[in-house]
Design an enzyme around this catalytic site. Structure first.
Site, mmCIF file in Angstrom:
data_model
loop_
_atom_site.group_PDB
_atom_site.id
_atom_site.type_symbol
_atom_site.label_atom_id
_atom_site.label_comp_id
_atom_site.label_asym_id
_atom_site.label_seq_id
_atom_site.Cartn_x
_atom_site.Cartn_y
_atom_site.Cartn_z
ATOM 1 N N CYS A 1 12.307 -13.556 2.035
ATOM 2 C CA CYS A 1 11.640 -12.715 1.036
ATOM 3 C C CYS A 1 11.767 -13.286 -0.369
ATOM 4 O O CYS A 1 10.783 -13.410 -1.087
ATOM 5 C CB CYS A 1 12.210 -11.304 1.084
ATOM 6 S SG CYS A 1 11.456 -10.194 -0.121
ATOM 7 N N LYS B 1 5.340 -14.995 -3.377
ATOM 8 C CA LYS B 1 3.946 -14.663 -3.045
ATOM 9 C C LYS B 1 3.364 -13.708 -4.078
ATOM 10 O O LYS B 1 2.238 -13.899 -4.543
ATOM 11 C CB LYS B 1 3.898 -14.027 -1.660
ATOM 12 C CG LYS B 1 2.546 -13.452 -1.272
ATOM 13 C CD LYS B 1 2.697 -12.500 -0.111
ATOM 14 C CE LYS B 1 3.438 -11.244 -0.510
ATOM 15 N NZ LYS B 1 3.700 -10.344 0.639
ATOM 16 N N TYR C 1 -1.023 -10.132 7.316
ATOM 17 C CA TYR C 1 -0.684 -10.004 5.896
ATOM 18 C C TYR C 1 -0.765 -11.348 5.175
ATOM 19 O O TYR C 1 -1.431 -11.494 4.150
ATOM 20 C CB TYR C 1 0.773 -9.544 5.733
ATOM 21 C CG TYR C 1 1.126 -8.121 6.007
ATOM 22 C CD1 TYR C 1 1.516 -7.279 4.971
ATOM 23 C CD2 TYR C 1 1.169 -7.620 7.300
ATOM 24 C CE1 TYR C 1 1.924 -5.981 5.210
ATOM 25 C CE2 TYR C 1 1.568 -6.317 7.552
ATOM 26 C CZ TYR C 1 1.948 -5.501 6.512
ATOM 27 O OH TYR C 1 2.344 -4.222 6.745
ATOM 28 N N GLY D 1 1.593 -15.907 12.728
ATOM 29 C CA GLY D 1 2.754 -15.242 13.312
ATOM 30 C C GLY D 1 4.058 -15.960 13.023
ATOM 31 O O GLY D 1 4.074 -17.124 12.605
ATOM 32 N N ALA E 1 2.283 -2.498 1.919
ATOM 33 C CA ALA E 1 1.186 -2.992 1.079
ATOM 34 C C ALA E 1 0.818 -4.402 1.507
ATOM 35 O O ALA E 1 1.662 -5.165 1.981
ATOM 36 C CB ALA E 1 1.587 -2.987 -0.392
ATOM 37 N N HIS F 1 -5.280 12.238 -15.725
ATOM 38 C CA HIS F 1 -6.645 11.801 -16.053
ATOM 39 C C HIS F 1 -6.662 10.967 -17.341
ATOM 40 O O HIS F 1 -5.966 11.298 -18.307
ATOM 41 C CB HIS F 1 -7.539 13.037 -16.232
ATOM 42 C CG HIS F 1 -8.968 12.704 -16.456
ATOM 43 N ND1 HIS F 1 -9.790 12.249 -15.445
ATOM 44 C CD2 HIS F 1 -9.721 12.732 -17.594
ATOM 45 C CE1 HIS F 1 -10.993 12.028 -15.943
ATOM 46 N NE2 HIS F 1 -10.983 12.314 -17.241
ATOM 47 N N GLU G 1 -5.627 9.867 -9.483
ATOM 48 C CA GLU G 1 -5.950 11.291 -9.435
ATOM 49 C C GLU G 1 -6.971 11.600 -8.345
ATOM 50 O O GLU G 1 -7.097 12.749 -7.903
ATOM 51 C CB GLU G 1 -6.476 11.769 -10.789
ATOM 52 C CG GLU G 1 -7.840 11.241 -11.150
ATOM 53 C CD GLU G 1 -8.354 11.804 -12.472
ATOM 54 O OE1 GLU G 1 -8.242 13.027 -12.680
ATOM 55 O OE2 GLU G 1 -8.858 11.016 -13.297
#
Length: 452
Positions: free
Chosen positions: A42, A50, A176, A261, A341, A436, A441
């Site tokens: 990581c 990354k 990903y 992979g 994400a 806003h 929102e």
């Protein structure tokens, strides 16, 4: 029997470091062995560098969009070498932080390749240490299919250290890493083709998310080629590469990047000297408490092949430390509602069930969806559109899943993950007052279900 250590951790990645630090803070005598780099994949060749490259790639769009807000400047230039040098400096800083975290926690750091001698002994740098418990946290390693010319391909391990940005890049894969690096190379200015053997990338994500991202990447100039497979790679006389596809066609490129992979990194680990068993897919088989068939040996993170995400490895490491040395605080890792994400351009953020998963589970659904052009882009020529989607159980009103494709999707969905974990209903979303004007929102203003 007296042991040198209460816990010997093999691998100083996210999960291993977390387990070691907290075990030591609980009073255990702990050692960590690392043969490559502190912080694991990581920090060194994964999430952190990354994301830095993704930030860099996005500047090409920022410069272009600035014109709509009155900014005028000369044509920007990009220097890959500067980005990589700055990235390396930041990673070196983080390596130092990880070193200090371990040492300051009282952990013994051993740098070198560790090999298990028997269920309670580990050999490293010619010396053998005994331990009441051994934790395997060695992570994963990129794998490239056995095709002629595979030696000409690179993976994420090498991409972070390329001397120069290739003019043309072929990205092979549909997960990903493939999607993210296609965005990176394209954003930096490389002619980018992404090839995937299936009909659509990001298998396992919501179908609407996959289709929306596909359309957005095409708008940005990435050449997406689905249902294609590279069968060989040849180096040309001029140093370029020729990738031959299964249908006989050839893609000429300067770089072939594989993201097809990762395998568990178990090379020369000595597991054959123990009763540890591997699953059919090659990952270490563990029970719900991360214990292998050898009672003194545990495993966490990418080597067990459950959810290969850094925060999950951190949670597993904490669970191991607590169970072994602070059992009163032990609780199992909950693998439900894990947010994630994809740092493509645009980003994906998602938590909970996909539409297909919810239907397959027997839920009657109400689906809420919004597609719009972000406010920031309304003064520009960009036609990028954001997708937001909420999946609701029609019987209980509970929100089953939230999905987004658009700027800062990960930042937005992280907060919504807390709501889903707390069991929020659509009525709770509706009763929440939005901020806003923001894109976020939109998640609390969708009122009308879409046709299914």
């Amino acid at each position: 029997m007296a042991f040198d250590f209460d816990l010997f951790v093999i691998g100083a990645g996210s999960g291993g470091v977390r387990a070691a630090r907290f075990a030591a803070s609980f009073g255990a005598r702990v050692a960590v062995a690392e043969s490559r780099y502190l912080g694991g994949t990581c920090v060194n060749v994964g999430c952190v560098p990354k994301k830095l490259l993704v930030y860099g790639a996005h500047y090409s769009e920022d410069f272009e969009q600035a014109h709509g807000f009155g900014w005028a400047a000369g044509k920007p230039t990009f220097d890959w070498a500067t980005l990589i040098a700055n990235k390396n400096r930041e990673i070196d800083r983080l390596n130092g932080i990880y070193r200090n975290l371990l040492v300051n926690s009282g952990v013994t750091l051993l740098e070198g390749h560790a090999r298990i001698v028997d269920p309670q002994r580990v050999e490293i740098n010619g010396k053998t240490y005994s331990a009441a418990h051994i934790l395997v946290a060695t992570g994963g390693w990129p794998q490239v299919p056995e095709i002629p010319g595979k030696e000409h391909a690179i993976t994420s391990n090498e991409a972070f250290f390329l001397k120069e940005l290739p003019r043309r890049v072929l990205v092979v894969g549909g997960g990903y890493i493939a999607v993210e690096f296609a965005s990176i190379f394209n954003g930096m200015g490389a002619q980018t083709i992404q090839s995937y053997r299936g009909p659509l990338f990001l298998r396992g994500f919501d179908q609407g998310v996959r289709e929306h991202l596909r359309d957005e990447l095409v708008k940005k100039g990435i050449d997406l080629r689905f249902n294609t497979e590279v069968v060989r790679i040849d180096k040309q006389a001029d140093g370029s590469l020729a990738a031959t596809l299964k249908d006989g066609s050839v893609i000429e490129t300067d770089c072939v990047f594989y993201a097809t992979g990762r395998r568990p990194m178990l090379d020369n680990l000595g597991l054959e000297n123990t009763a540890v068993k591997l699953r059919a897919d090659g990952f270490i088989d563990v029970n719900d408490e991360y214990q292998t068939a050898e009672p003194s040996i545990l495993a966490i993170g990418d080597v067990i092949g459950r959810v290969p995400l850094t925060p999950v490895a951190l949670a597993e490491g904490m669970a191991v430390a607590r169970r072994l040395f602070r059992p009163a605080e032990y609780r199992k890792v909950d693998y439900k509602l894990i947010p994630t994400a994809v740092f493509s351009l645009p980003n994906i953020g998602t938590v909970g069930m996909t539409t297909d998963e919810a239907r397959d589970a027997g839920y009657e659904l109400r689906l809420f969806e919004s597609r719009f052009r972000p406010m920031k882009l309304t003064l520009t020529e960009s036609q990028e559109r954001t997708l937001m989607k909420v999946i609701v159980d029609a019987q209980t009103d509970r929100v089953l899943g939230v999905h987004m494709v658009g700027p800062d999707a990960g930042e937005i969905v992280q907060g919504l993950a807390v709501a889903l974990k707390a069991g929020a209903t659509k009525a709770v979303f509706d009763d929440t007052i939005g901020i806003h004007p923001t894109a976020a929102e939109e998640f609390v203003t969708m009122r009308t279900p879409v046709a299914q």
